[in-house]
Design a protein around this motif. Sequence first.
Motif, PDB file in Angstrom:
ATOM      1  N   TYR A 246       0.839  -1.201   0.000  1.00  0.00           N
ATOM      2  CA  TYR A 246       0.000   0.000   0.000  1.00  0.00           C
ATOM      3  C   TYR A 246       0.877   1.256   0.000  1.00  0.00           C
ATOM      4  N   PHE A 247       1.855   1.305   0.902  1.00  0.00           N
ATOM      5  CA  PHE A 247       2.704   2.485   1.017  1.00  0.00           C
ATOM      6  C   PHE A 247       3.595   2.664  -0.212  1.00  0.00           C
ATOM      7  N   VAL A 248       4.085   1.573  -0.777  1.00  0.00           N
ATOM      8  CA  VAL A 248       4.903   1.653  -1.981  1.00  0.00           C
ATOM      9  C   VAL A 248       4.084   2.233  -3.132  1.00  0.00           C
ATOM     10  N   ALA A 249       2.822   1.805  -3.233  1.00  0.00           N
ATOM     11  CA  ALA A 249       1.952   2.337  -4.276  1.00  0.00           C
ATOM     12  C   ALA A 249       1.742   3.832  -4.098  1.00  0.00           C
ATOM     13  N   GLN A 250       1.573   4.278  -2.874  1.00  0.00           N
ATOM     14  CA  GLN A 250       1.376   5.700  -2.614  1.00  0.00           C
ATOM     15  C   GLN A 250       2.616   6.525  -2.934  1.00  0.00           C
ATOM     16  N   ALA A 251       3.780   5.917  -2.786  1.00  0.00           N
ATOM     17  CA  ALA A 251       5.030   6.658  -2.973  1.00  0.00           C
ATOM     18  C   ALA A 251       5.317   6.991  -4.432  1.00  0.00           C
TER      19      ALA A 251
END
Length: 321
Positions: A246-251
């Motif tokens: 999830y966080f990688v996608a947001q980055a």
Amino acid sequence: MSFPKTFPKRFPKSAAFAATTALSCCLVLAGCGTNPPQSQGATDSAAGTGSAAQTKLTVDKELNALLPEKARTSGKLVSVNNGSFPPYEIAGSDGHSLTGASADLSDALGQLLGVTIEHVTADGLPSELTGIKAGRYDLAIGPVGDFKDRQGANDFVDWVQEFVVFAVPKGNPHGIKDLDSTCGQRIAVMGGGSAEGVIKTQNEKCVKDGKPAVKIQSYKDQPGSILAVRSGRADAFFSSQAPLTYFVAQAKGDLELTGTGQSNGFDDLYQGAVVAKDSPLRDVLVKAIQKLIDNGTYGQVMKKWGLSANQLDKPGVNLGA
């Protein structure tokens, strides 16, 4: 958290990429504050807005009758979360609203059980577990890592399987690919979590082998840990694959996953809802979650949030070994 002695092969390395790609299409870039941002795109992507249970579920009177008398009388259950385990738990700033896969699942459970499930955000996982044990909260929908040392005070109704990997800056400049490559690196973890215990054990191994010690950074939540990596204060964040995806996608290209498809110090890792030891809620939740699996609601929720690879065929009690 808990994993089988051989790391499961049903979650290939490509699955992390697929999940990241899917989430990237529906998540918008946002900064990491105390709580991760609520992603309207993720909520709207596959199953429309609101609960994944698109058709209101009928109350199961037999399950309702098995609830503790307090819950039947008040018509509610209080579920605690720490607000920082996306895409499962994404807490609102008011400390009571919740979105994510866990919120959708609890909405469906509430309909099935004939009660309202209220959400309260606590300050970290240790506060969650002690609050449930002390009776301040009825349960945590979770999913919370199921480990033997946690089963003495609480019972776990496991409904997902997880994997632990690393989130690193794009290009993986420090070459972190597994536990052995963390010696001398600055590794962020959630304080009190299972990953913290594993990285501390790895630190001892590094020192014993004459290598530089792991520089462990413990944070109280996922967003703080990710922010440490994005700001250059940490070289990697070691945690569950679902939220890291999830966080990688947001980055949007600033971060990537590494160490996927490996055990990384764990056997089979199961996560689930938490109740007080021997609470009657335990067996109610097992039966209710099985019904949601059988009627397809569970599968809808997991697909909606990019978690199909984390599904279980049936819930289980204290599966963590």
